[in-house]
Design a protein around this motif. Sequence first.
Motif, PDB file in Angstrom:
ATOM      1  N   GLY A   1       0.805  -1.217   0.000  1.00 56.31           N
ATOM      2  CA  GLY A   1       0.000   0.000   0.000  1.00 56.31           C
ATOM      3  C   GLY A   1       0.839   1.269   0.000  1.00 56.31           C
ATOM      4  N   ALA A   2       2.055   1.152   0.552  1.00 59.97           N
ATOM      5  CA  ALA A   2       2.945   2.320   0.618  1.00 59.97           C
ATOM      6  C   ALA A   2       4.392   1.862   0.519  1.00 59.97           C
ATOM      7  N   ILE A   3       5.255   2.797   0.184  1.00 57.68           N
ATOM      8  CA  ILE A   3       6.679   2.495   0.021  1.00 57.68           C
ATOM      9  C   ILE A   3       7.476   3.524   0.817  1.00 57.68           C
ATOM     10  N   GLN A   4       8.469   3.040   1.564  1.00 63.47           N
ATOM     11  CA  GLN A   4       9.331   3.964   2.314  1.00 63.47           C
ATOM     12  C   GLN A   4      10.770   3.794   1.864  1.00 63.47           C
ATOM     13  N   LEU A   5      11.355   4.891   1.427  1.00 64.79           N
ATOM     14  CA  LEU A   5      12.747   4.871   0.956  1.00 64.79           C
ATOM     15  C   LEU A   5      13.688   5.196   2.114  1.00 64.79           C
ATOM     16  N   CYS A   6      14.607   4.268   2.412  1.00 66.67           N
ATOM     17  CA  CYS A   6      15.607   4.478   3.471  1.00 66.67           C
ATOM     18  C   CYS A   6      16.953   4.071   2.890  1.00 66.67           C
ATOM     19  N   THR A   7      17.335   4.680   1.790  1.00 69.08           N
ATOM     20  CA  THR A   7      18.475   4.176   1.033  1.00 69.08           C
ATOM     21  C   THR A   7      19.802   4.834   1.399  1.00 69.08           C
ATOM     22  N   GLY A   8      19.775   5.784   2.318  1.00 68.75           N
ATOM     23  CA  GLY A   8      21.026   6.292   2.870  1.00 68.75           C
ATOM     24  C   GLY A   8      21.836   7.186   1.946  1.00 68.75           C
ATOM     25  N   PHE A   9      23.126   7.273   2.241  1.00 62.65           N
ATOM     26  CA  PHE A   9      24.006   8.236   1.576  1.00 62.65           C
ATOM     27  C   PHE A   9      25.313   7.569   1.165  1.00 62.65           C
ATOM     28  N   ASP A  10      26.114   8.286   0.402  1.00 59.12           N
ATOM     29  CA  ASP A  10      27.508   7.913   0.174  1.00 59.12           C
ATOM     30  C   ASP A  10      28.373   9.013   0.770  1.00 59.12           C
ATOM     31  N   PRO A  11      29.561   8.665   1.274  1.00 54.44           N
ATOM     32  CA  PRO A  11      30.464   9.739   1.707  1.00 54.44           C
ATOM     33  C   PRO A  11      31.055  10.445   0.486  1.00 54.44           C
ATOM     34  N   TYR A  12      31.351  11.715   0.633  1.00 55.63           N
ATOM     35  CA  TYR A  12      31.967  12.459  -0.467  1.00 55.63           C
ATOM     36  C   TYR A  12      33.364  11.906  -0.717  1.00 55.63           C
ATOM     37  N   GLU A  13      33.667  11.636  -1.965  1.00 55.21           N
ATOM     38  CA  GLU A  13      35.021  11.163  -2.346  1.00 55.21           C
ATOM     39  C   GLU A  13      35.765  12.357  -2.940  1.00 55.21           C
ATOM     40  N   PRO A  14      36.819  12.832  -2.272  1.00 54.54           N
ATOM     41  CA  PRO A  14      37.521  14.010  -2.813  1.00 54.54           C
ATOM     42  C   PRO A  14      38.114  13.716  -4.193  1.00 54.54           C
ATOM     43  N   LYS A  15      38.235  14.768  -4.976  1.00 56.41           N
ATOM     44  CA  LYS A  15      38.858  14.628  -6.298  1.00 56.41           C
ATOM     45  C   LYS A  15      40.370  14.425  -6.125  1.00 56.41           C
ATOM     46  N   ASP A  16      40.996  13.824  -7.118  1.00 54.87           N
ATOM     47  CA  ASP A  16      42.451  13.643  -7.054  1.00 54.87           C
ATOM     48  C   ASP A  16      43.112  15.018  -6.898  1.00 54.87           C
ATOM     49  N   GLY A  17      43.956  15.143  -5.913  1.00 52.17           N
ATOM     50  CA  GLY A  17      44.667  16.404  -5.701  1.00 52.17           C
ATOM     51  C   GLY A  17      43.936  17.362  -4.778  1.00 52.17           C
ATOM     52  N   GLU A  18      42.672  17.086  -4.437  1.00 57.62           N
ATOM     53  CA  GLU A  18      41.918  17.963  -3.526  1.00 57.62           C
ATOM     54  C   GLU A  18      42.515  17.817  -2.125  1.00 57.62           C
ATOM     55  N   PHE A  19      43.178  18.826  -1.645  1.00 52.47           N
ATOM     56  CA  PHE A  19      43.937  18.791  -0.373  1.00 52.47           C
ATOM     57  C   PHE A  19      44.933  17.622  -0.376  1.00 52.47           C
ATOM     58  N   GLY A  20      45.467  17.308  -1.538  1.00 51.67           N
ATOM     59  CA  GLY A  20      46.498  16.265  -1.643  1.00 51.67           C
ATOM     60  C   GLY A  20      45.962  14.848  -1.717  1.00 51.67           C
ATOM     61  N   TYR A  21      44.634  14.690  -1.781  1.00 52.44           N
ATOM     62  CA  TYR A  21      44.036  13.338  -1.772  1.00 52.44           C
ATOM     63  C   TYR A  21      44.489  12.550  -3.008  1.00 52.44           C
ATOM     64  N   ASN A  22      44.889  11.325  -2.780  1.00 52.82           N
ATOM     65  CA  ASN A  22      45.372  10.412  -3.838  1.00 52.82           C
ATOM     66  C   ASN A  22      46.691  10.864  -4.462  1.00 52.82           C
ATOM     67  N   GLU A  23      47.262  11.945  -3.964  1.00 51.12           N
ATOM     68  CA  GLU A  23      48.562  12.382  -4.465  1.00 51.12           C
ATOM     69  C   GLU A  23      49.607  12.346  -3.345  1.00 51.12           C
TER      70      GLU A  23
END
Lengths: 649, 137
Positions: free
Chosen positions: A327-349
């Motif tokens: 009769g009804a639907i409830q969405l509880c699908t949550g979130f993803d954490p933000y993935e910094p871009k390469d080089g953003e504050f040195g991330y992945n570099e």
Amino acid sequence: MKKKIGVYICHCGNNISDYVDVEKVKDIIAAEDGVAIAKTTMFACADSAQNEIIQDIQDNNLDGLVIASCSPKLHLFTFRNVAERAGLNPYNYVQANIREQTSWAHSDNPKGATEKAIQLVKAALAKVKHSEALALQKIPAVNTVLVIGAGVAGMRSAIELADMGSKVHLIERTHFVGGRTSQWSKLFTTSETGEEIVSRLYYSVLEHDNITLYMGTEVVSNSGSVGNFEVELKKTPRYIDPDCKIEDDTEFENKLQKAIDICPVEVIDEFNFGLTKRKAIYKNFKSEFPECPAIDAANCTKCGDCEKVCDGIKLDQKEEYTTIKVGAIQLCTGFDPYEPKDGEFGYNEIDNVITLQQFKRLIELCPDKLIHKDKEIRNIAYIYCVGSRQVDGDNKYCSRYCCTSAIFTAIHVKDKYKNINNFHLNRGIRTYGKQEILYHQSSSQGDIYLQSFADSPPVVGKNGNTTSIIINDILTADKEIEVEADLVVLVTGMIPRKDNSIGNILKVPYGRDNFFNEIHPKLKPVETVIDGVFISGACQAPLNITETSKSTLSAASKANSLLKSGEIELEPTIAQVKSDICNWCDKCTLACPYDAISKIEHKGKQVAAIIEAKCKGCGMCLPVCPENAIDLIGFSDVEIETMIEALIE
Amino acid sequence: MNNQNLNGAPKILVFSTEKISDPAIDLAGLLKVHYPSTVYTINVPCSSAVKTKWILHAFEKGFDGVFIAADGTDCPYGESCSKLTGEIVSVTHERMKEQNIDPARLKMAAICSVCAEAFAKHVKSFTEYLSKEKNTN
């Protein structure tokens, strides 16, 4: 025809009156035929305004009511209730949408918005003049709710719904319950761990007869409407014999461990945010639920080595499809954490720059000493608002939970390991409410807080083996300060799920932040424009676990109250046949998808007749009638045509 | 063009649907996705309920264009909606030709509940088309 109509033009605070000259609209409408009262009001939905309207209706014997305000999707029922409380039939009320479809849509053109508002109110006036007094129709509804996502929001909601008497289908796309919460250790404010919360909820779900839990399951299609949705589910195989229960069988558990050990496939472990690797047959932690490991279909090569050592593994299991009615639907699908871009504050570099989520998992993986890339960590620099409150990026919003989470983690890490120094490079700390205690505790234990503006973020650099961060600290008169750090933790916020395809299947709208959008953040905070589809938790906005629980309980209450009586009240918008001009031709019955039209005798001829219990008020039969012998209640020719005339005046 | 609004921007009447396309038009406002203020909406339960008679009445009274914001395949009332709405447009186009009304003044597009940008794009380009037509006539 109504001759004593009350018209109210709402300012909606400034939402309407910033762009629409509401006084001008009122003055022009006041001069229209049939208008007995025309007023402006600051908030038509406020109790005081409602009472004033009721008083006006009663004192002046008004026979029609028009309120020009927000979208009817928000307040149609509020104002119908106002009419009813004043003794007026609720269907003698018409709402003109001068906010979503006028002031906001034309905020670039106030003059045009005002002209449009005048025409829309005139059209509403034309419609109300011809409106009929009507009563609601009722349809049966299934008191069953589909809850999508078995994280804390989904499980909490399922338990609440089941306690209130609703049947619940709880589905989880992955093979383990708990969602993001299972990835966290100690949590503020109770110090309970994510695992403990998840296991408590999981056992409650299992114990409840009203809840059916589906693992590895997602929605592939949806049809029907509120009260009677038909949802097709796809279940991905776990590749483990469902009759084998790990908790009862040590021998089976040992065989499964051998299968995990022998599996030749190694992939990045998303559970630890890439800090470790796992096998294609896997389980994230010992007490994870359901307790059996699962085989990751996307990465398994089907080499069969695991089947040879464990007879409970069944690589021949296939996908299963099933259709359920809810009769009804409830969405509880949550979130993803933000993935910094390469080089953003040195991330992945720079190799010692990680996210807050990775840091939390790292703490779990380091029992005695905090080690990252074989180096013991002493100085930790936290850079806040990474991926949130972006000046140039799309994420303009504050993720709200991350300040608290970072500070709580900093306290935890100082408590767990020796000789830790925490440096918090922030843009203003937002530990609202009780969370302020943490900020105080962190400051008291010697954590250093440095603050910069959005246009002058900290700069992360590498000099030989040293990673340093330079910040112009506004707390010390913009003095340039350099922090040497063994580990840089980027305090990343929440973003909507990367795979939010469920939103497209259910046609749930997204907001400007790309999270699912409620009708109104205060008045309808868990409802969507799709009747019977509710949203809760972090799929709707960045929320912490406490806020998620409140939101999900609210959605559960809404879904249950909608369905508990076993029937739903629907608009009395059904077709009507003008028998005198109908010359039975059968075209309307062919157009009707509900078999809601029958053939009857009328004054010596055969004519069409509407079966009221079956008619859903779609109006498909209207245009196909060659004699124009069918009208839809509330959408009659005279109502539509006088509205058209009013709009073009 | 008969009885056409010759002053100012072209006026467009939109038939939207209560559950599918009208929420998209609301969403356009919420997101401040602007479109011409001479676009007016009347909502009906389903796009396959729009009568040819109403469309011709709009042209007769001076609307420059009529846009049916159809449910398409999302229609909560059933799969036949797209076909029936298409038939309404075909029948109306024939009637428009009989009355020397340019059939291009009636447009239809499926607008789902999240198609705010698509709606604005449709009515903007329709406005541009009708403006050009007005200037050449």
